[in-house]
Design a protein around this motif. Structure first.
Motif, mmCIF file in Angstrom:
data_model
loop_
_atom_site.group_PDB
_atom_site.id
_atom_site.type_symbol
_atom_site.label_atom_id
_atom_site.label_comp_id
_atom_site.label_asym_id
_atom_site.label_seq_id
_atom_site.Cartn_x
_atom_site.Cartn_y
_atom_site.Cartn_z
ATOM 1 N N VAL A 123 -2.330 18.205 0.013
ATOM 2 C CA VAL A 123 -3.519 17.329 -0.970
ATOM 3 C C VAL A 123 -2.511 16.735 -2.119
ATOM 4 N N ARG A 124 -1.585 17.286 -2.541
ATOM 5 C CA ARG A 124 -0.766 16.539 -3.683
ATOM 6 C C ARG A 124 -0.169 15.395 -3.218
ATOM 7 N N SER A 125 0.488 15.842 -1.966
ATOM 8 C CA SER A 125 1.167 14.692 -1.301
ATOM 9 C C SER A 125 0.429 13.597 -1.003
ATOM 10 N N ARG A 126 -0.866 13.758 -0.293
ATOM 11 C CA ARG A 126 -1.679 12.762 0.193
ATOM 12 C C ARG A 126 -2.210 11.807 -1.326
ATOM 13 N N GLU A 127 -2.337 12.567 -2.500
ATOM 14 C CA GLU A 127 -2.807 12.018 -3.668
ATOM 15 C C GLU A 127 -1.882 11.180 -4.283
ATOM 16 N N LYS A 128 -0.462 11.741 -3.777
ATOM 17 C CA LYS A 128 0.779 10.825 -4.500
ATOM 18 C C LYS A 128 0.665 9.435 -3.442
ATOM 19 N N ASP A 129 0.414 9.429 -1.961
ATOM 20 C CA ASP A 129 0.549 8.497 -1.188
ATOM 21 C C ASP A 129 -0.701 7.625 -1.830
ATOM 22 N N GLU A 143 -2.128 6.885 -4.356
ATOM 23 C CA GLU A 143 -1.650 6.161 -5.831
ATOM 24 C C GLU A 143 -0.532 5.197 -5.483
ATOM 25 N N GLU A 144 0.273 5.589 -4.635
ATOM 26 C CA GLU A 144 1.440 4.546 -4.293
ATOM 27 C C GLU A 144 0.661 3.527 -3.587
ATOM 28 N N LEU A 145 -0.219 3.753 -2.734
ATOM 29 C CA LEU A 145 -0.918 2.495 -2.131
ATOM 30 C C LEU A 145 -1.751 1.860 -3.095
ATOM 31 N N ARG A 146 -2.516 2.483 -3.960
ATOM 32 C CA ARG A 146 -3.235 1.859 -4.865
ATOM 33 C C ARG A 146 -2.409 0.894 -5.726
#
Length: 114
Positions: A44-50, A52-55
């Protein structure tokens, strides 16, 4: 009377053994579930980071698209596709994530130029 007490001792010993086994199995299950929870939290943390990077990348690209749209309307001789500009300045990761999207955008842009 002694035989009855010995029988109760055997039954209680068997029950204790069964309870001990159940406790061990439950402890193993708890350990597995805790491990799985940690893995899922990490995912989940990894996907949230991804995300945010995409945003951030999306925001950056939208700003660049707006800038290019303004420059195209004021100077048609300086036409450069958004994909070309990103290839020159973007990171490899950024290009790979957005490559297919820019192909579609570029095709749509070419349709409007006709």
């Amino acid at each position: 009377k002694k035989a009855e007490l010995e029988k109760q001792i055997r039954l209680m010993s068997n029950e204790q053994a069964n309870l001990t086994q159940t406790l061990e199995q439950s402890s193993d299950q708890i350990t597995q579930l805790e491990r799985k929870q940690k893995e899922q939290e990490h995912l989940v943390r990894s996907r949230e980071k991804d995300i945010e990077e995409l945003r951030v990348g999306n925001h950056h690209l939208l700003e660049r698209l707006e800038t290019m749209s303004r420059s195209r309307s004021s100077s048609p001789s300086c036409r450069m596709s958004l994909l070309s500009e990103i290839e020159m300045s973007g990171s490899d990761g950024e290009k790979s994530v957005y490559q297919t999207h820019f192909d579609v955008i570029e095709e749509m842009d070419e349709e409007f130029d006709l």
